[in-house]
Design an enzyme around this catalytic site. Structure first.
Site, PDB file in Angstrom:
ATOM      1  N   ARG A   9       3.052   8.743   8.711  1.00 27.36           N
ATOM      2  CA  ARG A   9       2.865  10.176   8.410  1.00 27.36           C
ATOM      3  C   ARG A   9       1.873  10.820   9.365  1.00 27.36           C
ATOM      4  O   ARG A   9       2.091  11.932   9.836  1.00 27.36           O
ATOM      5  CB  ARG A   9       2.352  10.342   6.972  1.00 27.36           C
ATOM      6  CG  ARG A   9       3.453  10.571   5.940  1.00 27.36           C
ATOM      7  CD  ARG A   9       2.854  10.725   4.542  1.00 27.36           C
ATOM      8  NE  ARG A   9       3.766  11.370   3.604  1.00 27.36           N
ATOM      9  CZ  ARG A   9       4.858  10.813   3.107  1.00 27.36           C
ATOM     10  NH1 ARG A   9       5.215   9.604   3.472  1.00 27.36           N
ATOM     11  NH2 ARG A   9       5.619  11.480   2.250  1.00 27.36           N
ATOM     12  N   HIS A  26      13.607   5.289  12.078  1.00 28.96           N
ATOM     13  CA  HIS A  26      13.359   5.404  10.641  1.00 28.96           C
ATOM     14  C   HIS A  26      14.231   6.540  10.094  1.00 28.96           C
ATOM     15  O   HIS A  26      14.544   7.487  10.811  1.00 28.96           O
ATOM     16  CB  HIS A  26      11.869   5.704  10.468  1.00 28.96           C
ATOM     17  CG  HIS A  26      11.352   5.582   9.070  1.00 28.96           C
ATOM     18  ND1 HIS A  26      11.627   6.510   8.096  1.00 28.96           N
ATOM     19  CD2 HIS A  26      10.562   4.665   8.490  1.00 28.96           C
ATOM     20  CE1 HIS A  26      11.023   6.167   6.969  1.00 28.96           C
ATOM     21  NE2 HIS A  26      10.368   5.032   7.177  1.00 28.96           N
ATOM     22  N   GLU A  35      -0.452  -9.080  -1.065  1.00 27.33           N
ATOM     23  CA  GLU A  35      -0.990  -8.464   0.160  1.00 27.33           C
ATOM     24  C   GLU A  35      -2.181  -7.558  -0.184  1.00 27.33           C
ATOM     25  O   GLU A  35      -2.292  -6.417   0.251  1.00 27.33           O
ATOM     26  CB  GLU A  35       0.090  -7.691   0.931  1.00 27.33           C
ATOM     27  CG  GLU A  35      -0.221  -7.543   2.416  1.00 27.33           C
ATOM     28  CD  GLU A  35       0.859  -6.796   3.176  1.00 27.33           C
ATOM     29  OE1 GLU A  35       1.869  -7.431   3.542  1.00 27.33           O
ATOM     30  OE2 GLU A  35       0.697  -5.580   3.402  1.00 27.33           O
ATOM     31  N   HIS A  61       6.755   5.650  12.661  1.00 25.27           N
ATOM     32  CA  HIS A  61       7.108   6.427  11.470  1.00 25.27           C
ATOM     33  C   HIS A  61       5.922   6.942  10.674  1.00 25.27           C
ATOM     34  O   HIS A  61       6.100   7.704   9.731  1.00 25.27           O
ATOM     35  CB  HIS A  61       7.948   5.561  10.528  1.00 25.27           C
ATOM     36  CG  HIS A  61       7.181   4.424   9.907  1.00 25.27           C
ATOM     37  ND1 HIS A  61       6.361   4.608   8.806  1.00 25.27           N
ATOM     38  CD2 HIS A  61       7.076   3.117  10.234  1.00 25.27           C
ATOM     39  CE1 HIS A  61       5.801   3.446   8.494  1.00 25.27           C
ATOM     40  NE2 HIS A  61       6.202   2.525   9.341  1.00 25.27           N
ATOM     41  N   ASP A 105       0.796  -1.237   0.000  1.00 27.66           N
ATOM     42  CA  ASP A 105       0.000   0.000   0.000  1.00 27.66           C
ATOM     43  C   ASP A 105       0.825   1.282   0.000  1.00 27.66           C
ATOM     44  O   ASP A 105       0.367   2.322   0.460  1.00 27.66           O
ATOM     45  CB  ASP A 105      -0.917  -0.004   1.231  1.00 27.66           C
ATOM     46  CG  ASP A 105      -0.130  -0.243   2.514  1.00 27.66           C
ATOM     47  OD1 ASP A 105       1.082   0.005   2.520  1.00 27.66           O
ATOM     48  OD2 ASP A 105      -0.742  -0.681   3.510  1.00 27.66           O
ATOM     49  N   GLU A 158      -1.951   5.209   2.912  1.00 25.09           N
ATOM     50  CA  GLU A 158      -1.924   3.783   2.561  1.00 25.09           C
ATOM     51  C   GLU A 158      -3.302   3.210   2.248  1.00 25.09           C
ATOM     52  O   GLU A 158      -3.447   2.380   1.348  1.00 25.09           O
ATOM     53  CB  GLU A 158      -1.256   2.972   3.677  1.00 25.09           C
ATOM     54  CG  GLU A 158       0.243   3.226   3.822  1.00 25.09           C
ATOM     55  CD  GLU A 158       0.598   4.464   4.628  1.00 25.09           C
ATOM     56  OE1 GLU A 158      -0.318   5.105   5.199  1.00 25.09           O
ATOM     57  OE2 GLU A 158       1.789   4.829   4.693  1.00 25.09           O
TER      58      GLU A 158
END
Ligand code: UD1
Ligand code: UDP
Length: 367
Positions: A207, A238, A119, A205, A97, A133
């Site tokens: 957004r 990250h 997936e 991490h 995604d 995503e």
């Protein structure tokens, strides 16, 4: 003539979960397998390519510091067009995604190249959580021709969106295949210190968590770190500069909070396997932890991975300071509660997902 399958990926999690499939395709004479990497992640992607000894046929190398979604999307569209129009693969495999996933699918659609989504079918039904995503995977599924759903739940999500049942194969998740390459009882770490099962692992991490949610979570962690100096919180940060600046500012001067570089996947999986519990907003970690029996407090309000919550290993706790503090405290002080979460029950298959995907491709395309 061999069936021409291209795999495209760009970020760390896509690479980890596509690597076992790429290896299986490379070993199968029915396929001509090629790899395109977008380089949406640079260092974190290269770590995975090194571990799995994958040498991409094309690397379009698009990453820039603090890249925008528009930049990622447009660079990928522009760069994939000539490759796909010249190579004309029989099938392009995308994973998950990310913006690489969606942009590569759109590029393939424009060239009328068939798309296989590994997936497929994960959903929260909230287009801003996780962002971007949820929209990436829904849009990818609009464009895809064949769907590799990891579980019965993800298959049902696709059916509910009117995707035809004969295009959907339930395969398990290739994350479990990857763990067969990485986890070992004899593993010795050069990358971190194991403190007798007193490591708590943190990854964060997303957004939508950058900014206030992250600051709230870090505040709760600092309280726990002060109250439990015998535990070490290990945070492989990250590479996103926004995450690193926040972590370095908030966690300066805490002896038992280790800020370290992203671990390669062998180190990270073995660290997870040896940790007391995990705090994370990661998607992949939610898939891996249930088979290790390591509890995960999920730092999100929604999850597209309900299987791990049902299995008991995951608990969705959001990002409120008081809730994060309370949930961490409970795992540290209430052994009944800890034991309820700390049992291994893997809902994502038996490590044969790559083989199942190959069988699905041969079935669907009558190879
Ligand atoms: C991306 C995916 C997200 C996935 C995550 C996994 C999108 C929009 N987001 O988010 O779905 O969960 O990867 O980690 O597709 N950077 C480096 N080196 C690296 C990697 C990143 O310097 O190896 C820095 C760069 O400044 C880059 C920034 O991190 O601009 C953000 O990377 P990006 O891929 O845009 O977003 P992620 O938050 O990593
Ligand atoms: N991971 C890793 N090194 C680290 C942190 C995570 O190899 O330092 C692995 C982890 O085991 C999982 C994947 O990276 O397989 C998850 O990546 P990430 O959390 O960046 O992305 P998400 O899964 O949230 O999209």
């Amino acid at each position: 003539m061999a069936f021409k399958v291209f795999s495209v990926f760009g970020t760390r999690p896509e690479a980890i979960k596509m690597a076992p499939l790429v290896k299986a395709l490379e070993a199968d004479p029915r396929f001509e397998s090629k790899v395109i990497v977008t380089g949406q992640h640079r260092e974190m992607l290269d770590q995975v390519l090194r571990i799995f000894d994958i040498h991409p046929d094309y690397d379009i190398n698009i990453m820039s510091t603090n890249q925008s979604l528009t930049e990622i999307t447009t660079k990928i569209l522009q760069a994939l067009q000539p490759i796909l129009s010249q190579e004309k693969p029989d099938l392009l495999l995308v994973h998950g995604d990310t913006t690489t996933t969606f942009a590569a699918s759109l590029a393939a659609f424009y060239q009328q190249v068939k798309i296989g989504h590994v997936e497929a079918g994960l959903r929260t039904w909230n287009k801003y959580s996780p962002f971007p995503e949820e929209a990436n995977r829904q849009m990818t599924d609009v464009l895809a021709d064949i769907y590799f759903a990891p579980t019965a739940i993800s298959r049902q999500n696709l059916i509910d969106e009117n995707h035809p049942a004969e295009k959907i194969y339930v395969t398990g998740n290739t994350a479990v295949d990857a763990m067969k390459y990485t986890i070992s009882n004899t593993y010795v770490s050069n990358a971190f210190e194991i403190t007798n099962d007193k490591n708590i692992v943190l990854t964060m991490h997303r957004r939508e968590n950058i900014g206030d949610p992250m600051i709230r979570v870090f505040s709760a962690i600092k309280r726990i770190a002060k109250e439990h100096p015998d535990y070490t919180i290990v945070f492989p940060m990250h590479k996103n500069p926004q995450v690193r600046e926040l972590a370095q500012a908030e966690f300066a001067n805490f002896a038992n909070i280790q800020l370290i570089e992203p671990l390669d996947v062998v180190d990270f999986h073995n660290l997870m396997a040896r940790s007391y519990f995990i705090l994370s907003d990661s998607g992949g970690v939610q898939e891996e932890a249930p088979s290790l029996g390591v509890p995960v407090l999920v730092l999100r309000d929604t999850t597209e991975r309900p299987e791990g919550v049902t299995a008991g290993t995951l608990k969705l706790i959001g990002t409120t300071e008081e809730v994060v503090y309370r949930e961490m405290k409970q795992l540290l002080t209430d052994s009944d509660c800890y034991q309820k979460m700390a049992h291994a029950k893997n809902p994502y298959g038996d490590g044969q997902a790559s083989a199942n995907i190959i069988t699905a491709i041969t079935d669907y395309f009558s190879l």
